[in-house]
Design a protein around this motif. Sequence first.
Motif, short mmCIF file in Angstrom:
data_model
loop_
_atom_site.label_atom_id
_atom_site.label_comp_id
_atom_site.label_asym_id
_atom_site.label_seq_id
_atom_site.Cartn_x
_atom_site.Cartn_y
_atom_site.Cartn_z
N UNK A 176 0.80 -1.22 0.02
CA UNK A 176 0.03 -0.04 0.19
C UNK A 176 0.82 1.34 0.09
N UNK A 177 2.08 1.31 0.37
CA UNK A 177 2.96 2.43 -0.08
C UNK A 177 2.88 3.24 -1.00
N UNK A 178 2.72 2.83 -2.21
CA UNK A 178 2.56 3.62 -3.30
C UNK A 178 1.12 4.17 -3.52
N UNK A 179 0.07 3.65 -2.72
CA UNK A 179 -1.24 3.97 -3.16
C UNK A 179 -1.47 5.71 -2.79
N UNK A 180 -0.64 6.29 -1.84
CA UNK A 180 -0.91 7.71 -1.93
C UNK A 180 -0.19 8.53 -3.19
N UNK A 181 0.64 7.90 -3.84
CA UNK A 181 1.18 8.53 -5.08
C UNK A 181 0.09 8.54 -5.95
N UNK A 182 -0.72 7.22 -5.97
CA UNK A 182 -1.55 6.92 -7.11
C UNK A 182 -2.80 7.97 -6.87
N UNK A 183 -3.27 8.06 -5.46
CA UNK A 183 -4.50 8.86 -5.03
C UNK A 183 -4.22 10.45 -5.53
N UNK A 184 -2.93 10.84 -5.09
CA UNK A 184 -2.63 12.13 -5.24
C UNK A 184 -2.40 12.76 -6.65
N UNK A 185 -1.53 11.89 -7.41
CA UNK A 185 -1.39 12.31 -8.88
C UNK A 185 -2.39 11.99 -9.81
N UNK A 186 -3.40 11.08 -9.61
CA UNK A 186 -4.36 10.84 -10.54
C UNK A 186 -5.19 11.95 -11.14
N UNK A 187 -5.77 12.80 -9.99
CA UNK A 187 -6.57 13.88 -10.45
C UNK A 187 -5.62 14.95 -11.51
N UNK A 188 -4.36 15.06 -11.18
CA UNK A 188 -3.67 16.06 -11.94
C UNK A 188 -3.23 15.08 -13.21
N UNK A 189 -3.11 13.93 -13.19
CA UNK A 189 -2.71 13.51 -14.57
C UNK A 189 -4.12 13.35 -15.41
N UNK A 190 -5.32 13.24 -14.92
CA UNK A 190 -6.61 13.23 -15.59
C UNK A 190 -6.80 14.31 -15.92
N UNK A 191 -6.51 15.53 -15.24
CA UNK A 191 -6.89 16.68 -15.96
C UNK A 191 -5.86 17.40 -17.02
N UNK A 192 -4.57 16.79 -16.83
CA UNK A 192 -3.53 17.07 -17.95
C UNK A 192 -3.86 16.26 -19.15
#
Length: 429
Positions: free
Chosen positions: A376-392
Motif C-alpha cells: 500500500x506504500x505507493x497508493x498515496x502517490x496514485x491517489x494524489x497524482x491521478x486527479x492531476x494526470x486526468x486533468x492534464x
Amino acid sequence: MPATDASESPDREPSGDALPASRTGPAPGQPLRSPAFRWFLAGQSISMAGSAMAPVALAFGVLEATGSAGWLSAVTTAALVPMLATLLLGGGIADRYRRDTVLRLTSLGASLTQAGVALVLLTHQHPAYLLPLSGLNGIFQGLTRPALRGIVANLTAGRGIQRASSLLASVRNAAQILGPTAAGLLTASVGGGWAIAADAVSFLLAAACFARVSLPDLLPRTEGGPTMLGELREGWSYFSSQSWIWSVTLAFAVFNALNRGVWQILGPVIANGTIGAEGWGLVLSARGVGALTAGVVMVKVTVRRPMGPALASMSLGALPLILLGVGANTLWLAAAAFVAGVVAEFFTVVWETVNNTHIPERLLSRVGAHDEFWSFVPVPVGQLSTPFLAAAFGTATVAVPGGGVAAVAMLLPLVVVSLRRIEINRSGD
C-alpha cells in the motif's frame, strides 16, 4: 511456509508466547462450533456492515461540500498515510500482546473518529476538519489490520482456517452488497453524514462483541527477552527471506496504486457527472455480489495448488479500470465489477489461508503487516497524482493504460516456482 525447496515440509511452528485458543478446541475444522469465533464473526459482521457504507458516503459527502476531486484525494490520503505509518508497529503489537484486546481498543477509537467525521458532514463544517479525523482513523486502521491478519490462527486450525476465512469473506461481501447501495440512497436523500454515523455505531457494537472473545493470556516474558524493536527486525527478516511472499506484495504495490487512484478517485468523479451516486453504489454492490459468490464457494472448495490460478485470475480485476476509462455505462461497469469481485475474493481467501498455514503463528501479524505496508506504500502517490494526470491528459489516457499495467503486474509473480508449488493444508477436517 515452504522452504527454499518447495517440496520440503512447511515451516509451521507453534507460538512460544501463547497457547492459541483453536488448539484447545474440540473441532478445529469447524470454526462455528467455537463461541470465541462466533463472537469474533459477529463483531466483524457489524463492523463491516458500517464500513461498507463509509467510502460512498465520504466520497459524495466531500464532493457535495467542495465539488473537488482534489479535496476527496486529500481526505482519503489523510487516512491512508497514517495507516501505513502505523502498520509495522501494529504488527509488532499484535504479535506481542493479545489480539482480542488490541481489537477492542482500536474499535473504540475508530468509533470516536468516525463520529467526528459524521458531525463535520452533518453540520456542514469546512472539509479541512476531516483531515485530522481521517488521520486518527488511519492510525486505528493501522493497529487493527495486523491483529485481524493473525487472530484467525488463534481461533481455529487446519481446514478450519480456510472455512473461517471464507465465512468472514462471505459476511464482508454481503455487507459490501447492501452497504454501498444503502449509502448511495442515504447520501442522495439526507446526506452522507448519516451513513458515517452508522459506521461509528457499528465500531462501538463490534468492540462489545470482541469483549466476548477471550484468548489465552500470553506467557510471561523472560528477563533479557527480545525487545519490540528486535521482534520487528525478526518480522522483516522473515518477510524479506521468502520470495513467495514479497513477490506477491510487490505485484500488489503496482496494482493497488493504479486501482485506488483510478477507481477510488476518478470513479466517483466520473459517476457524479454520469450515473450518479445511486448508479455508483449499484456498481460497487455488483462487485460485492461477485465477491460473495466466490466466498460462499470457497467454504467448500479447496484448490490443491491455488496460487497460480489465484494470481492469473486477478489480472481480470483490472477490467473495471479499462471500462471506466472508455466511458462504459452502468450495466457494463456492474458486470466488470462482478467479475473483479469474484477474482479478488478468490485470491483473498487463498492468500489468507496460505499465510495462516505456512507462516509461524508467532510471526503472522508482523509478516502480514509488512505485506500490507509494502503493497500500500505507493497508493498515496496514485491517489494524489491521478486527479492531476486526468486533468492534464484525460481520464481515458490514465484509466485504460493503468488497467493494462495492473493486469500485467498480477502475472509477474508466477515466475517464482516455489509460489506456484505451494499447497493448502488439508488437515483438520
